[in-house]
Design an enzyme around this catalytic site. Structure first.
Site, PDB file in Angstrom:
ATOM      1  N   ASP A  32     -51.172  18.358 -15.877  1.00 17.72           N
ATOM      2  CA  ASP A  32     -50.056  18.860 -16.685  1.00 17.72           C
ATOM      3  C   ASP A  32     -50.621  19.538 -17.946  1.00 17.72           C
ATOM      4  OD1 ASP A  32     -46.784  17.763 -16.992  1.00 17.72           O
ATOM      5  OD2 ASP A  32     -47.752  18.836 -18.611  1.00 17.72           O
ATOM      6  N   ASN A  88     -38.103  13.400 -12.686  1.00 16.96           N
ATOM      7  CA  ASN A  88     -36.855  13.751 -13.366  1.00 16.96           C
ATOM      8  C   ASN A  88     -35.987  14.663 -12.506  1.00 16.96           C
ATOM      9  OD1 ASN A  88     -37.829  12.404 -15.691  1.00 16.96           O
ATOM     10  ND2 ASN A  88     -38.898  14.234 -16.379  1.00 16.96           N
ATOM     11  N   GLN A  95     -35.416  16.998 -16.723  1.00 21.48           N
ATOM     12  CA  GLN A  95     -36.061  17.995 -15.858  1.00 21.48           C
ATOM     13  C   GLN A  95     -36.022  19.362 -16.533  1.00 21.48           C
ATOM     14  OE1 GLN A  95     -34.364  18.497 -11.894  1.00 21.48           O
ATOM     15  NE2 GLN A  95     -36.193  19.577 -11.167  1.00 21.48           N
ATOM     16  N   HIS A 101     -41.118  17.725  -8.588  1.00 18.38           N
ATOM     17  CA  HIS A 101     -42.484  17.300  -8.910  1.00 18.38           C
ATOM     18  C   HIS A 101     -42.470  15.836  -9.328  1.00 18.38           C
ATOM     19  CE1 HIS A 101     -40.612  19.050 -12.479  1.00 18.38           C
ATOM     20  NE2 HIS A 101     -41.253  18.138 -13.179  1.00 18.38           N
ATOM     21  N   HIS A 103     -44.457  13.145 -11.761  1.00 11.81           N
ATOM     22  CA  HIS A 103     -45.408  12.947 -12.856  1.00 11.81           C
ATOM     23  C   HIS A 103     -46.239  11.698 -12.577  1.00 11.81           C
ATOM     24  CE1 HIS A 103     -43.464  15.660 -15.898  1.00 11.81           C
ATOM     25  NE2 HIS A 103     -42.392  15.403 -15.172  1.00 11.81           N
TER      26      HIS A 103
END
Ligand code: AMP
Ligand code: ZN
Length: 136
Positions: A32, A88, A95, A101, A103
């Site tokens: 990230d 999220n 989000q 996706h 995390h």
């Protein structure tokens, strides 16, 4: 299928470079760019699903197996003390990129990652309503 305007479609499919930790036929795992902690990574399916509601059953089952594998590897490398898996859905849930996706957030003793909530109370009205929705 890819979505032409989706940045995570482009990253997942290699059209935009990323710090890739892992790649297979279905997924790319990247670091990230705005990490919550050292080692914060994202699991991106190569196929475009906006969120969990759109995610196929096949991708869903593969994604959690992959999350387990990458979390174990990151823990080994970083010697972190714990791990959060966060996913999220919807703006109100945080989000910001509308390509599903997961995390992977390594946690360290005394880190400053801000995840959590203030526990409320399960009311009998809420409980009855929700159980009724499940036919219970
Ligand atoms: P979410 O808020 O759950 O939609 O998460 C989106 C995440 O994507 C955030 O943690 C961002 O820091 C991260 N992010 C956004 N753009 C990029 C990018 N180009 N490369 C890597 N991570 C990104
Ligand atoms: Zn996409």
């Amino acid at each position: 299928m890819k979505n032409q305007d989706c940045i995570f479609c482009k990253i997942a499919n290699g059209e935009i470079p990323s710090a890739t930790l892992y790649e297979d036929e279905d997924f790319r795992v990247i670091l990230d760019l705005g990490p919550a902690s050292k080692g914060h990574a994202l699991i991106l399916p190569k196929e475009h699903f906006a969120d969990l509601y759109e995610l196929s059953d096949e991708a869903a089952s593969k994604a959690l197996v992959l999350a387990k594998k990458i979390a174990a590897k990151l823990t080994e490398i970083l010697k972190c003390d714990g791990f959060n898996i966060v996913q999220n859905n919807g703006t109100c849930a945080g989000q910001t990129v509308f390509h599903f996706h997961i995390h992977l957030i390594p946690r360290y003793k005394n880190d400053s990652v801000g995840l959590g909530w203030t526990p409320g109370t399960l009311t009998s009205e809420d409980k009855d309503e929700i159980l009724a929705g499940f036919g219970k």
